[in-house]
Design an enzyme around this catalytic site. Structure first.
Site, PDB file in Angstrom:
ATOM      1  N   ASP A   1      -6.358   2.669   7.651  1.00 37.83           N
ATOM      2  CA  ASP A   1      -7.777   2.283   7.582  1.00 37.83           C
ATOM      3  C   ASP A   1      -7.995   0.784   7.729  1.00 37.83           C
ATOM      4  O   ASP A   1      -9.131   0.351   7.952  1.00 37.83           O
ATOM      5  CB  ASP A   1      -8.373   2.722   6.232  1.00 37.83           C
ATOM      6  CG  ASP A   1      -8.652   4.210   6.168  1.00 37.83           C
ATOM      7  OD1 ASP A   1      -8.328   4.926   7.140  1.00 37.83           O
ATOM      8  OD2 ASP A   1      -9.185   4.659   5.141  1.00 37.83           O
TER       9      ASP A   1
ATOM     10  N   GLU B   1     -19.088  17.272   1.683  1.00 40.76           N
ATOM     11  CA  GLU B   1     -18.260  18.010   0.718  1.00 40.76           C
ATOM     12  C   GLU B   1     -18.802  17.834  -0.704  1.00 40.76           C
ATOM     13  O   GLU B   1     -18.899  18.802  -1.465  1.00 40.76           O
ATOM     14  CB  GLU B   1     -16.800  17.544   0.823  1.00 40.76           C
ATOM     15  CG  GLU B   1     -16.156  18.054   2.104  1.00 40.76           C
ATOM     16  CD  GLU B   1     -14.769  17.482   2.402  1.00 40.76           C
ATOM     17  OE1 GLU B   1     -14.064  18.089   3.206  1.00 40.76           O
ATOM     18  OE2 GLU B   1     -14.398  16.432   1.848  1.00 40.76           O
TER      19      GLU B   1
ATOM     20  N   GLY C   1       0.825  -1.203   0.000  1.00 37.35           N
ATOM     21  CA  GLY C   1       0.000   0.000   0.000  1.00 37.35           C
ATOM     22  C   GLY C   1       0.857   1.250   0.000  1.00 37.35           C
ATOM     23  O   GLY C   1       1.622   1.488   0.929  1.00 37.35           O
TER      24      GLY C   1
HETATM   25  C1  FAD Z   1     -13.168  10.794  -0.635  1.00 39.86           C
HETATM   26  C2  FAD Z   1     -12.367  10.729   0.633  1.00 39.86           C
HETATM   27  C3  FAD Z   1     -12.170  11.888   1.376  1.00 39.86           C
HETATM   28  C4  FAD Z   1     -11.423  11.844   2.560  1.00 39.86           C
HETATM   29  N1  FAD Z   1     -11.226  13.008   3.240  1.00 39.86           N
HETATM   30  C5  FAD Z   1     -10.452  12.991   4.344  1.00 39.86           C
HETATM   31  C6  FAD Z   1     -10.151  14.203   5.028  1.00 39.86           C
HETATM   32  O1  FAD Z   1     -10.620  15.279   4.654  1.00 39.86           O
HETATM   33  N2  FAD Z   1      -9.334  14.140   6.122  1.00 39.86           N
HETATM   34  C7  FAD Z   1      -8.799  12.954   6.553  1.00 39.86           C
HETATM   35  O2  FAD Z   1      -8.051  12.940   7.522  1.00 39.86           O
HETATM   36  N3  FAD Z   1      -9.062  11.795   5.921  1.00 39.86           N
HETATM   37  C8  FAD Z   1      -9.872  11.782   4.833  1.00 39.86           C
HETATM   38  N4  FAD Z   1     -10.139  10.617   4.186  1.00 39.86           N
HETATM   39  C9  FAD Z   1      -9.640   9.354   4.759  1.00 39.86           C
HETATM   40  C10 FAD Z   1      -8.174   9.127   4.402  1.00 39.86           C
HETATM   41  O3  FAD Z   1      -7.966   9.335   3.031  1.00 39.86           O
HETATM   42  C11 FAD Z   1      -7.815   7.700   4.808  1.00 39.86           C
HETATM   43  O4  FAD Z   1      -7.983   7.584   6.205  1.00 39.86           O
HETATM   44  C12 FAD Z   1      -6.369   7.379   4.447  1.00 39.86           C
HETATM   45  O5  FAD Z   1      -6.212   7.399   3.045  1.00 39.86           O
HETATM   46  C13 FAD Z   1      -5.975   6.010   4.981  1.00 39.86           C
HETATM   47  O6  FAD Z   1      -4.660   5.745   4.616  1.00 39.86           O
HETATM   48  P1  FAD Z   1      -4.185   4.263   4.353  1.00 39.86           P
HETATM   49  O7  FAD Z   1      -2.723   4.316   4.127  1.00 39.86           O
HETATM   50  O8  FAD Z   1      -4.711   3.376   5.434  1.00 39.86           O
HETATM   51  O9  FAD Z   1      -4.944   3.800   3.043  1.00 39.86           O
HETATM   52  P2  FAD Z   1      -4.971   4.465   1.603  1.00 39.86           P
HETATM   53  O10 FAD Z   1      -4.460   5.848   1.619  1.00 39.86           O
HETATM   54  O11 FAD Z   1      -6.338   4.211   1.089  1.00 39.86           O
HETATM   55  O12 FAD Z   1      -3.941   3.584   0.774  1.00 39.86           O
HETATM   56  C14 FAD Z   1      -4.149   2.239   0.513  1.00 39.86           C
HETATM   57  C15 FAD Z   1      -3.244   1.839  -0.642  1.00 39.86           C
HETATM   58  O13 FAD Z   1      -3.207   0.419  -0.715  1.00 39.86           O
HETATM   59  C16 FAD Z   1      -3.281   0.028  -2.052  1.00 39.86           C
HETATM   60  N5  FAD Z   1      -3.832  -1.334  -2.070  1.00 39.86           N
HETATM   61  C17 FAD Z   1      -5.007  -1.731  -1.542  1.00 39.86           C
HETATM   62  N6  FAD Z   1      -5.150  -3.064  -1.699  1.00 39.86           N
HETATM   63  C18 FAD Z   1      -4.056  -3.503  -2.336  1.00 39.86           C
HETATM   64  C19 FAD Z   1      -3.622  -4.785  -2.782  1.00 39.86           C
HETATM   65  N7  FAD Z   1      -4.362  -5.876  -2.610  1.00 39.86           N
HETATM   66  N8  FAD Z   1      -2.434  -4.883  -3.399  1.00 39.86           N
HETATM   67  C20 FAD Z   1      -1.672  -3.776  -3.609  1.00 39.86           C
HETATM   68  N9  FAD Z   1      -2.017  -2.546  -3.193  1.00 39.86           N
HETATM   69  C21 FAD Z   1      -3.196  -2.410  -2.568  1.00 39.86           C
HETATM   70  C22 FAD Z   1      -4.179   1.066  -2.695  1.00 39.86           C
HETATM   71  O14 FAD Z   1      -3.976   1.139  -4.096  1.00 39.86           O
HETATM   72  C23 FAD Z   1      -3.745   2.334  -1.977  1.00 39.86           C
HETATM   73  O15 FAD Z   1      -2.710   3.005  -2.656  1.00 39.86           O
HETATM   74  C24 FAD Z   1     -10.886  10.617   3.005  1.00 39.86           C
HETATM   75  C25 FAD Z   1     -11.084   9.451   2.254  1.00 39.86           C
HETATM   76  C26 FAD Z   1     -11.823   9.507   1.080  1.00 39.86           C
HETATM   77  C27 FAD Z   1     -12.033   8.250   0.281  1.00 39.86           C
END
Ligand code: FAD
Length: 446
Positions: free
Chosen positions: A313, A184, A17
């Protein structure tokens, strides 16, 4: 600098990720004596908090994303694989991947594994609704949504004189879920309809568009204090958004939604109602919560596997007795923390302080020049909160070029009310999308 032979003896850290959590972890390991393999099924990091700006044509996809390979280009110890992880063999300590460039399946061994695979939309057991009510998680989602929204106005313009009823259905937009994303989206669609498009059509009045925000809870923005949520509701109403709280979605199909027994015909339904974690818990055979988040220990490892970390997440993290929300700062801080633990382990240290979260507060926009903010007890609503929101979001955008370009685009959009990214690409395909929904009632195509 380590020689090639020295590097080949260094422990291998596999990070799955390249989102907020995974990328932060990879960057924080850039100078550590480890080999980092960063795997993502996309070649780019997406700044998800600005996806709705792409969906409503204020920004272009490239403004809010950066190639992962480019972000870590200066880290000699880091390789990037464009691949989908399909499972994890925890006994053999291998990640199984499907190479998305070459098409081959293979395994990648690890000494430390960091799973940061984020979350997906949840339709609460009604997966069949997804085709009619897509969510907003990726750039593909955002551009499909942008095309759909813009095309709805075009189709309404063409139909207004011959079939005004169909035109009104095209000009009805339903957003399901009034968390920050739903609020939003609804606010921005209202701005597009009432300001950006106002003078562009001859047969329809874009300002007559109906925007309905549906929320099952008694008030919107459940994560905010009620007083701020009430101010946001009032602002949405001033923008002409119908806010329906205490309202459950009972059916979604190609012609609209049924809410609390009432039928709403609409050609655009956007899902912002729930999330489910990535399948990482299933890969590991680990305990998860109801949304599929892995129950992690206070050092973010999986019970029984001190070499496996789950963050962002995908993790269910309890801090000070409360579950941490799915927010970018949580994922960022967890990414930095696991990198520190891995560095300490590699240096021979076995005891680590537990993960500790620094809550910087929350911010959400509601249309143009208005936001609400809850920052460590300081509650703001209005223009000042919006300025804060802009500064924070620009500051965290990855890559200077992006920051500069985005700042300029925003300034332009706010001065002129215009939206530079109002392109409908693949018009033929897009037209058939709407036509298909009109005639045979099938869903959206990405
Ligand atoms: C529309 C939207 C608006 C948001 N607005 C806010 C905000 O205003 N403020 C805030 O704090 N948070 C916001 N969030 C939440 C925030 O974006 C998430 O909490 C954050 O992105 C989580 O980070 P992460 O690293 O856990 O996952 P992510 O950033 O989602 O990254 C996960 C990564 O894993 C990769 N992946 C997934 N499964 C696989 C697999 N099987 N193999 C290879 N790669 C994989 C994906 O391609 C992605 O790049 C928002 C989310 C969304 C969707």
């Amino acid at each position: 600098m380590a020689t090639v032979t020295e590097m080949s003896r260094q422990p291998r850290v596999v990070i799955v990720g390249g989102g907020f959590g995974g990328l932060r972890a990879a960057r924080a390991l850039g100078k550590a004596p480890v080999r980092v393999t960063l795997i993502d099924r996309r070649n780019h990091h997406v700044f998800q908090p600005l996806l709705y700006q792409v969906a409503t044509a204020a920004l272009s996809p490239a403004d809010i994303s950066a190639p992962i390979r480019h972000v870590v280009r200066k880290q000699r110890n880091t390789e990037v694989l464009l691949a989908e992880v399909t499972s994890v063999d925890v006994e053999r300590r291998e990640v199984h991947i499907h190479d998305l460039a070459g098409g081959l399946d293979r395994s990648v061994p690890y000494e430390y594994l960091v799973l940061a695979t984020g979350a997906d939309q949840s339709y609460f057991g009604h997966e069949e609704w997804e085709q009619f009510a897509p969510g907003l998680k990726s750039l593909e989602d955002a551009t499909a949504l942008r095309r759909h929204i813009l095309l709805a106005f075009e189709a309404a313009e063409n139909l207004m004189t011959t079939d005004p009823e169909a035109a009104r259905t095209l000009l009805t937009f339903v957003v399901v879920g009034a968390g920050p994303t739903g609020v939003e989206m609804a606010g921005e669609i209202a701005e597009v309809a009432r300001k950006a498009l106002i003078a562009d059509f001859r047969h329809i009045n874009p300002a007559s568009a109906r925007i309905v925000l549906v929320e099952a809870m008694p008030h919107i923005l459940a994560a905010y204090p009620e007083a701020l949520a009430a101010q946001a509701t009032a602002k949405l109403k001033r923008l002409g958004v119908e806010v329906r709280t205490d309202t459950r979605v009972e059916e979604v199909d190609a012609d609209g939604v049924t809410i609390n027994g009432e039928r709403l015909t609409a050609k655009t339904v956007i899902w912002a109602a729930g999330v489910t974690a990535s399948p990482a818990g299933r890969w590991l055979g680990a305990e998860t919560d109801r949304a599929g988040r892995v129950m992690v220990r206070d050092d973010l490892t999986v019970p029984g596997h001190p070499e496996i970390f789950v963050i962002g997440d995908t993790a269910h993290t309890i801090w000070r007795g409360k579950q941490l929300p799915g927010f970018a700062p949580v994922a960022l801080q967890q990414g930095a923390y696991v990198a520190k633990v891995i560095r300490e382990r590699v240096a021979g240290k076995e005891e680590h302080a537990p993960f500790s979260y620094f809550d910087k507060g929350t911010l959400s926009t509601v249309g143009r020049l208005y936001a609400i903010a809850d920052i460590r007890g300081l509650k703001l609503a209005g223009f000042v909160a919006w300025v804060l929101w802009v500064v924070v979001h620009i500051f965290f955008l990855i890559g200077f070029r992006n920051r500069f370009v985005v700042m300029f685009q925003w300034a332009w959009a706010f001065v002129t009310y215009q939206r530079g990214a109002r392109l409908i690409t693949n018009v033929g395909e897009a037209q058939t999308e709407i036509a298909r929904r009109e005639s045979v009632g099938s869903g959206w195509r990405r």
